[in-house]
Design a protein around this motif. Structure first.
Motif, PDB file in Angstrom:
ATOM      1  N   GLY A 195     -16.232 111.782 -81.237  1.00  0.00           N
ATOM      2  CA  GLY A 195     -17.113 112.762 -80.635  1.00  0.00           C
ATOM      3  C   GLY A 195     -17.605 112.369 -79.260  1.00  0.00           C
ATOM      4  N   GLU A 196     -18.264 113.314 -78.613  1.00  0.00           N
ATOM      5  CA  GLU A 196     -18.722 113.106 -77.249  1.00  0.00           C
ATOM      6  C   GLU A 196     -20.029 112.326 -77.249  1.00  0.00           C
ATOM      7  OE1 GLU A 196     -17.961 117.493 -76.198  1.00  0.00           O
ATOM      8  OE2 GLU A 196     -17.746 116.372 -74.326  1.00  0.00           O
ATOM      9  N   SER A 197     -20.188 111.496 -76.226  1.00  0.00           N
ATOM     10  CA  SER A 197     -21.398 110.681 -76.117  1.00  0.00           C
ATOM     11  C   SER A 197     -21.499 110.168 -74.685  1.00  0.00           C
ATOM     12  CB  SER A 197     -21.299 109.492 -77.074  1.00  0.00           C
ATOM     13  OG  SER A 197     -20.210 108.665 -76.686  1.00  0.00           O
ATOM     14  N   GLU A 198     -22.506 109.327 -74.453  1.00  0.00           N
ATOM     15  CA  GLU A 198     -22.634 108.700 -73.125  1.00  0.00           C
ATOM     16  C   GLU A 198     -21.372 107.893 -72.816  1.00  0.00           C
ATOM     17  OE1 GLU A 198     -24.681 108.346 -75.619  1.00  0.00           O
ATOM     18  OE2 GLU A 198     -26.770 108.544 -75.012  1.00  0.00           O
ATOM     19  N   ILE A 199     -20.761 107.372 -73.874  1.00  0.00           N
ATOM     20  CA  ILE A 199     -19.581 106.513 -73.673  1.00  0.00           C
ATOM     21  C   ILE A 199     -18.345 107.349 -73.348  1.00  0.00           C
ATOM     22  CG2 ILE A 199     -18.095 104.786 -74.775  1.00  0.00           C
ATOM     23  CD1 ILE A 199     -20.656 104.008 -76.404  1.00  0.00           C
ATOM     24  N   SER A 200     -18.171 108.455 -74.080  1.00  0.00           N
ATOM     25  CA  SER A 200     -16.990 109.287 -73.807  1.00  0.00           C
ATOM     26  C   SER A 200     -17.053 109.894 -72.411  1.00  0.00           C
ATOM     27  CB  SER A 200     -16.855 110.385 -74.861  1.00  0.00           C
ATOM     28  OG  SER A 200     -17.887 111.320 -74.738  1.00  0.00           O
ATOM     29  N   ALA A 201     -18.282 110.048 -71.891  1.00  0.00           N
ATOM     30  CA  ALA A 201     -18.428 110.620 -70.546  1.00  0.00           C
ATOM     31  C   ALA A 201     -17.828 109.722 -69.468  1.00  0.00           C
ATOM     32  CB  ALA A 201     -19.914 110.859 -70.258  1.00  0.00           C
ATOM     33  N   LEU A 202     -17.624 108.447 -69.812  1.00  0.00           N
ATOM     34  CA  LEU A 202     -17.047 107.519 -68.843  1.00  0.00           C
ATOM     35  C   LEU A 202     -15.539 107.694 -68.703  1.00  0.00           C
ATOM     36  CD1 LEU A 202     -18.786 104.253 -70.112  1.00  0.00           C
ATOM     37  CD2 LEU A 202     -19.390 105.539 -68.065  1.00  0.00           C
ATOM     38  N   ALA A 203     -14.939 108.331 -69.721  1.00  0.00           N
ATOM     39  CA  ALA A 203     -13.473 108.394 -69.773  1.00  0.00           C
ATOM     40  C   ALA A 203     -12.907 109.186 -68.600  1.00  0.00           C
ATOM     41  CB  ALA A 203     -13.029 109.012 -71.090  1.00  0.00           C
ATOM     42  N   THR A 204     -11.855 108.620 -68.023  1.00  0.00           N
ATOM     43  CA  THR A 204     -11.147 109.336 -66.961  1.00  0.00           C
ATOM     44  C   THR A 204      -9.964 110.100 -67.544  1.00  0.00           C
ATOM     45  OG1 THR A 204      -9.874 107.320 -66.563  1.00  0.00           O
ATOM     46  CG2 THR A 204     -11.771 107.704 -65.145  1.00  0.00           C
ATOM     47  N   ARG A 205      -9.730 109.867 -68.834  1.00  0.00           N
ATOM     48  CA  ARG A 205      -8.596 110.504 -69.505  1.00  0.00           C
ATOM     49  C   ARG A 205      -8.852 110.484 -71.007  1.00  0.00           C
ATOM     50  NH1 ARG A 205      -2.664 107.678 -69.409  1.00  0.00           N
ATOM     51  NH2 ARG A 205      -1.532 109.165 -70.697  1.00  0.00           N
ATOM     52  N   GLY A 206      -8.364 111.481 -71.703  1.00  0.00           N
ATOM     53  CA  GLY A 206      -8.507 111.507 -73.158  1.00  0.00           C
ATOM     54  C   GLY A 206      -7.176 111.784 -73.817  1.00  0.00           C
TER      55      GLY A 206
END
Lengths: 233, 226
Positions: A195-206
């Motif tokens: 799921g989305e979180s402060e950490i996933s917001a850092l991702a430049t790619r998924g």
């Protein structure tokens, strides 16, 4: 925390079978040096298997993993420095936080293990509890020690398997800040997330795995939000 | 063997010793177990007769074998609790260091247990051991090393298997039979009224240790893989 030589990972037709069960089916994925990739998928979709293969803890049943330099060329012989934060803490409960970090720093050949351990304990907010046995820590505190252990050798590639496990809101913010610094310094991040979180917001790619197959990649047009939504995670 | 291997082994051995001296889990269990065996068997022998000398060697090594199987069981299981084996594999320059440190720790713990029990054996069974202490130490070392080399390898294998508690003794006991026979014979010779060293047995133990140590060095990496 600055990696001197950023490294990427190239998975080619990776398969992993446990008996008759396929954990991964011909997964091909190229992660460039310095990328920050969020790995989404339901439980049992193969995220952990892929991370453990990347860490070279598990041999794939078929296919190959290569590590690449920033210019795309393969590492010859030598392996990049890999940090791995797993489901389990990968630290000893019967040792103190400081003893754990000293142990792994010495094994990795650090010239100044004591100074390194002290710096990381300060960074993860456990300096005051340095002499406490890990078994006396809460899950969140153990996770901080686990993250500190993974950062000991200034990894060129950091693999994280649900790194937010056990962390409170403050801990998640701290982790997001730490990972942002690493990403900005050129460290390659591959992190399994739910799921989305402060950490996933850092991702430049998924990318998204489903039943062992790679089914979506933001590089091919999928958007990051849909990666998590479709994963049902 | 490079400096990295030796320094990694030393660091890991230090960790094993620290963890054991903090918990005293292995030494306490094995010492109590061997003590019980010694005391129970002392009621069945006439300590003043030559029987003690004849059966002493077998009794000692039977007790050491069971103590070793108690000691070897948790050797790699403890690394699975928090997946610390993976952390070690990611950190060491040569995975053989992990096995070498476990092997050194197991040999040391077993040797300490044996040496603690030797005076108890001498008193309960009325067998003078101190005139042949040096020779006994050599046999205990070679025998314990043999038990530990094979045991450490099998402990690594069984830790990843189902029914692991059953698997280790099942694999270990047949494999150790030659070591136990040789150790018992050499020990029996040393406990005789006219003590003598069976050099053939000592040589066999040394060769067994060397062969299994080499095999562990060559194939050890595969034992640690998932």
């Amino acid at each position: 925390m600055t990696p001197t030589d950023p490294a990427g990972i190239r998975f080619t037709h990776i398969e992993k079978r446990y008996g008759g069960l396929f954990a991964l089916r011909r997964v091909s994925l190229e992660i460039a040096a310095g990328e920050c990739v969020a790995l989404a998928g339901r439980n049992g979709s193969g995220k952990t298997s892929l991370l453990r293969i990347a860490a070279q803890l598990v041999r794939p049943s078929a296919g190959e993993v290569r590590f690449t330099r920033a210019n795309g060329q393969s590492f010859d012989g030598a392996r990049p420095r890999i940090g791995y934060v797993a489901h389990a803490t990968m630290v000893y409960d019967e040792l103190t936080a400081e003893e754990n970090l000293l142990l792994f720093a010495r094994l990795q050949g650090s010239a100044t293990p004591a100074a390194l351990a002290e710096r990381l304990l300060r960074e993860v907010g456990l300096l005051e509890r340095r002499a406490s046995l890990v078994r006396t820590f809460s899950r969140g505190m153990r996770q901080r020690v686990a993250i500190a252990r993974a950062l000991l050798q200034q990894p060129q590639i950091l693999l994280l398997d649900e790194p937010g496990t056990g962390l409170d809101a403050e801990g998640l913010l701290w982790l997001a800040g730490t990972l942002r610094e690493l990403r900005d310094a050129g460290c390659t991040l591959l992190m399994s997330l739910h799921g989305e979180s402060e950490i996933s917001a850092l991702a430049t790619r998924g990318v998204r795995l489903d039943a062992g197959s790679l089914v979506a990649d933001t590089r091919d047009g999928a958007d990051l939000r849909s990666i998590f939504a479709l994963a049902g995670a | 063997m490079g400096l990295g291997l030796l320094s990694n082994t030393a660091v890991l051995l230090g960790k094993e010793l620290r963890a054991e001296f903090r918990s005293r889990e292995l030494l306490t269990t094995t010492v109590i177990f061997i003590l019980m065996v010694m005391v129970l068997f002392s009621f069945t022998f006439d300590p003043s007769s030559s029987e003690s000398r004849r059966f002493g060697g077998g009794l000692l090594w039977l007790a050491f074998l069971f103590a070793a199987s108690l000691m070897l069981q948790p050797c790699f299981l403890r690394e699975q609790t928090n997946d610390t084996l993976s952390a070690l594999r990611l950190s060491v320059s040569d995975p053989f260091a992990i096995l070498l440190a476990k092997l050194a720790a197991n040999t040391l713990f077993l040797l300490v247990t044996e040496l603690l029990m030797l005076p108890v054996f001498a008193v309960l069974y009325n067998v003078p051991v101190f005139p042949v202490f040096g020779q006994l130490l050599l046999v205990f070392f070679l025998g314990s090393l043999g038990v530990s080399v094979a045991g450490t390898a099998l402990s690594a294998i069984s830790a990843q298997a189902r029914m692991r508690e059953l698997l280790l003794p099942l694999l270990l006991l047949p494999l150790l039979t030659p070591v136990l026979v040789a150790s018992t014979q050499v020990t029996a010779g040393l406990l005789d009224v006219q003590p003598f060293v069976q050099w053939k047995g000592v040589g066999f133990l040394a060769v067994f240790d060397l062969v299994f140590l080499t095999a562990l060095w060559l194939f050890g990496e595969y034992l640690l893989e998932e």
